[in-house]
Design a protein around this motif. Structure first.
Motif, PDB file in Angstrom:
ATOM      1  N   ASN A 171       0.086  25.730  -2.228  1.00 18.18           N
ATOM      2  CA  ASN A 171      -0.809  25.057  -1.285  1.00 18.18           C
ATOM      3  C   ASN A 171      -1.578  26.036  -0.411  1.00 18.18           C
ATOM      4  O   ASN A 171      -2.696  25.734   0.021  1.00 18.18           O
ATOM      5  CB  ASN A 171      -0.019  24.091  -0.397  1.00 18.18           C
ATOM      6  N   LEU A 172      -0.991  27.193  -0.133  1.00 20.67           N
ATOM      7  CA  LEU A 172      -1.715  28.159   0.691  1.00 20.67           C
ATOM      8  C   LEU A 172      -2.922  28.707  -0.060  1.00 20.67           C
ATOM      9  O   LEU A 172      -4.037  28.746   0.485  1.00 20.67           O
ATOM     10  CB  LEU A 172      -0.790  29.296   1.114  1.00 20.67           C
ATOM     11  N   THR A 173      -2.741  29.131  -1.294  1.00 25.60           N
ATOM     12  CA  THR A 173      -3.854  29.660  -2.080  1.00 25.60           C
ATOM     13  C   THR A 173      -4.955  28.612  -2.230  1.00 25.60           C
ATOM     14  O   THR A 173      -6.145  28.903  -2.023  1.00 25.60           O
ATOM     15  CB  THR A 173      -3.364  30.105  -3.465  1.00 25.60           C
ATOM     16  N   LEU A 174      -4.580  27.388  -2.578  1.00 25.08           N
ATOM     17  CA  LEU A 174      -5.579  26.336  -2.771  1.00 25.08           C
ATOM     18  C   LEU A 174      -6.238  25.950  -1.448  1.00 25.08           C
ATOM     19  O   LEU A 174      -7.439  25.674  -1.406  1.00 25.08           O
ATOM     20  CB  LEU A 174      -4.917  25.117  -3.412  1.00 25.08           C
ATOM     21  N   GLY A 175      -5.486  25.959  -0.364  1.00 29.00           N
ATOM     22  CA  GLY A 175      -6.068  25.653   0.932  1.00 29.00           C
ATOM     23  C   GLY A 175      -7.056  26.708   1.389  1.00 29.00           C
ATOM     24  O   GLY A 175      -8.107  26.399   1.964  1.00 29.00           O
ATOM     25  N   LEU A 176      -6.728  27.967   1.135  1.00 30.57           N
ATOM     26  CA  LEU A 176      -7.670  29.039   1.461  1.00 30.57           C
ATOM     27  C   LEU A 176      -8.950  28.896   0.651  1.00 30.57           C
ATOM     28  O   LEU A 176     -10.061  29.081   1.181  1.00 30.57           O
ATOM     29  CB  LEU A 176      -7.023  30.401   1.187  1.00 30.57           C
ATOM     30  N   GLU A 177      -8.827  28.547  -0.621  1.00 29.81           N
ATOM     31  CA  GLU A 177     -10.012  28.355  -1.459  1.00 29.81           C
ATOM     32  C   GLU A 177     -10.902  27.246  -0.891  1.00 29.81           C
ATOM     33  O   GLU A 177     -12.129  27.392  -0.808  1.00 29.81           O
ATOM     34  CB  GLU A 177      -9.572  28.029  -2.888  1.00 29.81           C
ATOM     35  N   ARG A 178     -10.302  26.149  -0.463  1.00 23.80           N
ATOM     36  CA  ARG A 178     -11.081  25.046   0.144  1.00 23.80           C
ATOM     37  C   ARG A 178     -11.728  25.491   1.449  1.00 23.80           C
ATOM     38  O   ARG A 178     -12.875  25.126   1.741  1.00 23.80           O
ATOM     39  CB  ARG A 178     -10.174  23.844   0.408  1.00 23.80           C
ATOM     40  N   HIS A 179     -10.981  26.250   2.244  1.00 18.92           N
ATOM     41  CA  HIS A 179     -11.502  26.725   3.532  1.00 18.92           C
ATOM     42  C   HIS A 179     -12.793  27.513   3.326  1.00 18.92           C
ATOM     43  O   HIS A 179     -13.777  27.308   4.050  1.00 18.92           O
ATOM     44  CB  HIS A 179     -10.451  27.609   4.219  1.00 18.92           C
ATOM     45  N   CYS A 180     -12.802  28.403   2.338  1.00 20.15           N
ATOM     46  CA  CYS A 180     -14.000  29.204   2.088  1.00 20.15           C
ATOM     47  C   CYS A 180     -15.125  28.349   1.516  1.00 20.15           C
ATOM     48  O   CYS A 180     -16.285  28.473   1.924  1.00 20.15           O
ATOM     49  CB  CYS A 180     -13.678  30.357   1.156  1.00 20.15           C
ATOM     50  N   ARG A 181     -14.778  27.475   0.569  1.00 21.37           N
ATOM     51  CA  ARG A 181     -15.803  26.666  -0.087  1.00 21.37           C
ATOM     52  C   ARG A 181     -16.592  25.839   0.934  1.00 21.37           C
ATOM     53  O   ARG A 181     -17.813  25.684   0.814  1.00 21.37           O
ATOM     54  CB  ARG A 181     -15.132  25.768  -1.123  1.00 21.37           C
ATOM     55  N   ARG A 182     -15.915  25.341   1.954  1.00 20.96           N
ATOM     56  CA  ARG A 182     -16.569  24.505   2.962  1.00 20.96           C
ATOM     57  C   ARG A 182     -17.355  25.306   3.993  1.00 20.96           C
ATOM     58  O   ARG A 182     -18.165  24.740   4.729  1.00 20.96           O
ATOM     59  CB  ARG A 182     -15.518  23.651   3.673  1.00 20.96           C
TER      60      ARG A 182
END
Length: 466
Positions: free
Chosen positions: A335-346
């Motif tokens: 969840n941390l890796t995927l959450g970081l990816e979402r954070h950047c994408r937005r």
């Protein structure tokens, strides 16, 4: 509190790496005896610590009979599982792909092993090194030998746990947000993040828009860290930086030392502030000029660094199949890796300015260090958390808030490129190590090592057997 260690009456004894070199050269112990003892010690603590990612014991035993040259010839070590070592997979703490054995040593491993160190295998880390706690969703957490209920701290946790427990005297670590210094603090070790470009690094590190990652070692003594940097400099030398040389004793110059108890957007726990001021008082007693001042970090640094960190995660996730091959499965990421990816994408539209501001922080730091030789902070803002506090399967927002609250000091030197060292100078009321961090201007590792020697003499720290 349950402590474990492997120190005993074998070929390794209580030698640090430099002491072990002397014992080997004087014929007190043989290299095969040393390697066998290190393997036995590792296996003794492995079930408790969960620190080993890959074992290469047969290879180490063969090398023990025909060791390569170098100052550390025959000294056992481990390499963190995010750099390539020939013949071993590079799994990076991740379940999302299946790594094949590396065909060649990476640039760092080539330099590292040229010093004579003998690798017993590779150590466990958090997924791609993104978390400050190596808690693997499937394999479980890496635990601190000081207290098995506590995290061993950051992505170099596996290396730190094995050094602190006495399995090996020195191990590889690297640091993109504190992962040399954080596990040093948690495990009562010396952990120095070198100046940007000081040591040879693998290709991907050089391709980063801001090169925040630095490689180094975790040790139990200042002289081991100093000896490693001396020997590494004989193998690889960055000519744009002043040489470190052979630092074997305290310096004579009294330093101008700034003290920060507040980090990058966060404050320390009251106990940690008190411990930091006790170390500041020790420095005054030693004759240094000490002044408590605000941290020089601009207010934009926390969000800029987080956005850049999340950018690295986004690149990793989006290039997964191309980088790691057909076994890549995004749905196996934590969840941390995927959450970081979402954070950047937005927030991708904000990234260019964030990178620009991060690149300029070296100038801010240079101005600060024109007034102060060294800065003292706690390495971490509060005591080592229990296992599960940074569980990577928890909601992203929870993980990130807890990470930012704990890791409030170390990212500054990753952004500026400056060197910094964590020393085990304090102990919490519950008996856990609490590292203190000293930072200097770019290229000033020698200053930090001289000060570290002085503090080690003035306030000797206990290993886990002490």
């Amino acid at each position: 509190m349950t402590r474990v260690h492997a120190f005993g009456d074998d070929a390794l004894g209580t030698f640090d790496a430099v002491g072990l070199v002397a014992a080997i050269q004087e014929g007190e112990v043989s290299i095969p005896e040393v390697i066998d003892a290190a393997i036995a010690r590792t296996e003794r603590v492995a079930p408790d610590l969960n620190a080993v990612a890959h074992r290469a014991y047969d290879r180490a035993r063969v090398e023990a009979w025909d060791p390569r040259g170098g100052f550390f010839a025959g000294v056992p070590t481990f390499v963190k599982d995010n750099v390539d070592v020939r013949g071993l997979p590079t799994q990076q703490g991740c379940d999302a792909y299946t790594a094949r054995p590396a065909a060649l040593d990476g640039d760092f491993a080539r330099m590292y092993l040229a010093t004579g160190l003998v690798p017993l295998g590779k150590t466990q880390l958090s997924e791609f090194g993104f978390s400050a706690a190596a808690e693997h969703p499937r394999l479980g957490p890496v635990r601190s030998p000081w207290d098995l209920d506590r995290s061993a701290g950051a992505s170099s946790a596996g290396s730190a746990a094995l050094v602190a427990a006495g399995a090996v005297p020195i191990a590889h670590a690297n640091d993109g947000g504190g992962s040399i210094r954080i596990p040093a603090s948690v495990n009562g070790l010396v952990g120095l993040k070198p100046t940007r470009d000081r040591l040879a690094q693998d290709r991907l590190t050089h391709q980063m828009p801001v090169r925040i990652v630095a490689d180094g070692v975790l040790t139990r003594s200042v002289r081991d860290t100093a000896a490693f940097l001396r020997e590494a400099e004989l193998v690889y030398r960055e000519l744009r930086l002043p040489p470190i040389g052979d630092i074997t004793r305290p310096g004579r110059t009294r330093l101008r030392i700034a003290v920060h108890t507040g980090g990058i957007g966060r404050r320390s726990a009251p106990e940690v502030e008190e411990l930091t001021r006790k170390v500041a008082h020790l420095l005054e007693e030693l004759g240094h000029h000490v002044e408590e001042v605000p941290h020089p970090a601009p207010a934009t640094v926390p969000e800029d660094f987080l956005l850049y960190w999340s950018f690295l995660a986004m690149v990793t996730v989006r290039s997964g199949r191309r980088t790691f091959g057909p076994t890549w499965r995004r749905d196996q990421l934590d969840n941390l890796t995927l959450g970081l990816e979402r954070h950047c994408r937005r927030r991708l539209h904000l990234l260019p300015r964030a990178i620009g501001r991060l690149r300029r922080l070296g100038q801010v730091s240079a101005q600060f260090h024109s007034r102060y030789d060294v800065a003292l902070t706690p390495t971490l803002a509060h005591e080592t958390p229990l296992v599960g506090h940074l569980d990577p399967t928890a909601p992203y927002e929870q993980i990130m808030e807890r990470l930012l609250d704990w890791v409030a000091f170390t990212p500054w030197q990753n952004a500026t490129g400056d060197p910094a060292v964590s020393l085990p100078l304090a102990t919490t009321a519950s008996g856990l190590p609490q590292g203190m961090m000293f930072a200097a201007g770019a290229g000033r590792e020698a200053t930090l090592l001289e000060l570290a020697h002085e503090l080690e003499e003035a306030a000797p720290w206990a290993w886990i057997t002490g």
